[in-house]
Write an enzyme that holds these catalytic residues in place. Structure first.
Site, PDB file in Angstrom:
ATOM      1  CG  HIS A  61       5.409  -3.944 -10.716  1.00  0.00           C
ATOM      2  ND1 HIS A  61       6.289  -3.033 -10.813  1.00  0.00           N
ATOM      3  CD2 HIS A  61       4.651  -3.729  -9.403  1.00  0.00           C
ATOM      4  CE1 HIS A  61       5.983  -1.858  -9.793  1.00  0.00           C
ATOM      5  NE2 HIS A  61       5.120  -2.423  -9.197  1.00  0.00           N
ATOM      6  CB  SER A 129       3.861   0.401  -7.713  1.00  0.00           C
ATOM      7  OG  SER A 129       4.893   0.064  -7.159  1.00  0.00           O
ATOM      8  CG  HIS A 148       8.032  -0.918 -14.746  1.00  0.00           C
ATOM      9  ND1 HIS A 148       9.203  -1.778 -14.454  1.00  0.00           N
ATOM     10  CD2 HIS A 148       7.141  -1.140 -13.999  1.00  0.00           C
ATOM     11  CE1 HIS A 148       8.633  -2.703 -13.619  1.00  0.00           C
ATOM     12  NE2 HIS A 148       7.503  -2.280 -13.403  1.00  0.00           N
TER      13      HIS A 148
END
Length: 635
Positions: A61, A129, A148
């Site tokens: 992330h 994720s 994303h």
């Protein structure tokens, strides 16, 4: 730091061309039981597909660590399934330069560069994720819901293990539960999107990638049973036949060194399985050397017959492995030995409740002879710990242990110290027989091994109740209480050993032979009587006199009753009403952000992060500490 040896790093020159790596997997599972903002239902996914904007692929992330692009997302009956492309030469360089060449030592031809990269990225970032926008109370999902996709160590959503491969079809093939329509749709959409990219690559920077990969390792280094969790997520996703999660002994590839093993694995329970040559222990890998071996009813040594029964066949048990200088026993039996060693041996009790002296006889009828070594008859010297039967503290501990064991059995978990029940169905690599092949291509649905060498098992469906029952942190307090109870039992055994009269806390009594008409002597001990108190014999207990005749030796002067010296009063027993509150730990300041922030404050509040990091619960044993303090203070 000293420079690395020439053979410690990969010797091949690093090319400037990136190897295209395809990644595929489920972004979520509809029937997994995800709760809160992590839950995705079919209606929400259908409203969000196809996304309006291209979805980037980054690492953990981090917005500045984009390494690829999502090519396709399809709505499968089991959940949203995606296919992506990773093309980042800097990511490949960081992984290759950090990895040691000893990892890939193996028999046979060496691995290609593409295969080494697949092994590294699959083992380092096995999960994915999905970041979604946070919806308000009245907001509805639209095609901007997906933000994303991040590569991570363990995702918070169940079943989000991905596969990496250099071919598009090879990356999708391991998902055996993917519907044919979803498989064909993902393949078609991914091929069209790849043509539109026309060979694009991503270069976020070596420093940014190094910092992010190190942060990923630090945040997940304390994750409990990481590979067991990966195995469970892999089975939930229905992955079979994927080979790039394989690794083996001493962090090397399978088959790196020849290992002489017996005909059958020693955990299969065969009597001949423990007959290992002495030299094989030194040649065994470091991860397999363990001083304690857990088996299922196999006799390891005839020294302890109650705990290690001899086989019923009548043949003597084979000698344990090693040079004979140490003993191999199960861990549960070792704990029983440690706890039982401190327990005092029971003393023989007389009819009056105190230990009978060796070689002495009680007073018989009038005129009977006396022993030459008869101690004074003072029954009140001996405390209650000498009488048979458990004390109130022991009864409370036994009741607590029984309640915890019953709760664990009702919850489907193995009881403490039970080596015969396994929490999962996985098998180690040395349990597989010689006839079992790890690369059997004739069985497409077989569960192939992966790091750290788990053999294939029977396919199992998704069980949300079992996953919820074995979720991290469920029984941490019970485990801490079990440890506290075990410590209390051991401490109680030590206390009983120290306070066992007449050898522990009482001074030896001189041999005394009372004469006719003499009062019965009494002795006191400062540790047993309160201040200003003297114990005297009851008036009705007059001792029998010895037979008339000359004494064999001069009588010892009788003991005079002595009062105990006054001492400080005992401290008041703490109670829950008067107990001082536990000190409150100061709150820690937030950690400083690194050079690569995950996102800005506005973006972080608007996205749902679905990756997980290891959490250190410092308050896990606090309930157990309170229990121990209350039990110790009430004694």
């Amino acid at each position: 730091m000293a420079a690395d040896a020439p053979g410690d790093r990969m010797e091949e020159p690093l090319p400037d061309r990136a190897v295209p790596i395809y990644v595929a997997g489920f972004l979520a599972l509809y029937d997994s039981g995800d709760s809160g903002e992590l839950a995705l239902d079919p209606d929400t996914v259908r409203a969000a597909l196809p996304p309006d904007n291209p979805l980037p692929i980054n690492v953990d992330h981090r917005a500045g660590c984009e390494v690829g692009r999502v090519l396709a997302v399809v709505d499968d009956p089991r959940g949203p399934f995606f296919v992506g492309l990773i093309a980042c030469v800097q990511l490949e360089r960081v992984l290759e330069t950090a990895a040691s060449a000893a990892i890939f030592e193996r028999r046979g031809p060496p691995l290609s560069r593409e295969e080494r990269l697949l092994y590294l990225i699959t083992n380092y970032l096995p999960s994915v994720s999905l970041a979604t926008k946070r919806l308000g109370g009245e907001a509805h999902p639209d095609r901007t819901l997906f933000a994303h996709v991040a590569l991570c160590a363990i995702g918070r959503r169940l079943g989000t293990i991905v596969t990496y491969d250099t071919g598009l079809d090879a990356a999708i093939a391991p998902f055996r539960h993917l519907s044919p329509a979803s498989r064909e749709g993902a393949r078609r959409l991914a091929a069209e999107a790849e043509l539109a990219l026309s060979g694009r690559t991503w270069a976020p920077g070596v420093e940014a990638l190094t910092h992010t990969l190190l942060s990923t390792a630090v945040n997940n280094m304390m994750l409990r049973d990481r590979w067991s969790l990966v195995a469970e997520r892999r089975r939930q996703a229905g992955i079979a036949g994927h080979t790039y999660l394989q690794a083996s002994e001493k962090f090397k590839m399978w088959g790196a060194e020849p290992v002489s093993a017996p005909a059958r694995g020693y955990k299969n329970g065969a009597p001949e399985s423990t007959d290992i040559p002495p030299g094989s222990i030194a040649a065994a890998p470091q991860g397999d050397r363990c001083p304690i071996v857990r088996q299922r009813g196999v006799a390891l040594s005839p020294v302890l017959p109650p705990m290690n029964p001899v086989p019923t066949s009548g043949t003597p048990a084979p000698a344990p492995p090693g040079d004979g200088s140490y003993l191999w026993i199960p861990a549960s039996h070792y704990n029983q030995l440690v706890a039982g060693h401190a327990a005092p041996q029971p003393q023989p009790h007389s009819a009056f409740g105190f230990p009978a002296a060796a070689g002495s006889v009680a007073y018989g009828p009038h005129g009977a002879g006396l022993s030459q070594h008869y101690p004074p008859h003072v029954a009140h010297q001996y405390p209650g710990v000498l009488f048979s039967g458990p004390s109130p503290l022991e009864a409370q501990i036994a009741a607590l242990v029984g309640a915890i064991a019953a709760d664990r059995q009702a919850g489907g978990q193995p009881a403490a110290g039970d080596p015969g029940v396994r929490g999962s169905g996985k098998r180690r690599r040395y349990e597989a027989g010689p006839s079992e092949s790890y690369c059997d291509q004739d069985e497409p649905d077989a569960d192939y091994p992966y790091y750290p060498g788990e053999a294939r098992g029977a396919p199992r469906g998704v069980d949300s109740r079992r996953a919820a029952r074995h979720s991290p942190g469920t029984n941490e307090t019970i485990t801490a209480l079990m440890g506290a109870v075990t410590s209390l039992q051991q401490e109680l055994a030590h206390m009983r050993a120290r306070t066992s009269a007449p050898y522990g806390m009482y001074t030896p009594v001189a041999h005394y032979r009372p004469q006719v008409g003499e009062p019965e002597p009494t002795t006191t001990h400062p540790a047993l009587c309160p201040p200003e108190a003297v114990y005297r014999p009851p008036p009705h207990s007059a001792p029998y006199g010895p037979p008339q005749g000359p004494a064999s030796h001069a009588p010892t002067p009788p003991y005079a009753p002595a009062a105990c010296p006054p001492g400080p009063p005992p401290p008041p027993c703490p109670s829950t009403q008067t107990r001082a509150p536990l000190p409150t730990e100061p709150a820690f300041p937030p950690a400083a952000t690194g050079s690569q922030p995950e996102a800005s404050n506005a973006e972080a509040g608007a996205l749902v992060n679905a990756s997980s990091a290891a959490h250190v619960d410092v308050d896990t044993a606090r309930a157990a500490d309170l229990f121990v303090s209350q039990m110790m203070g009430a004694r």
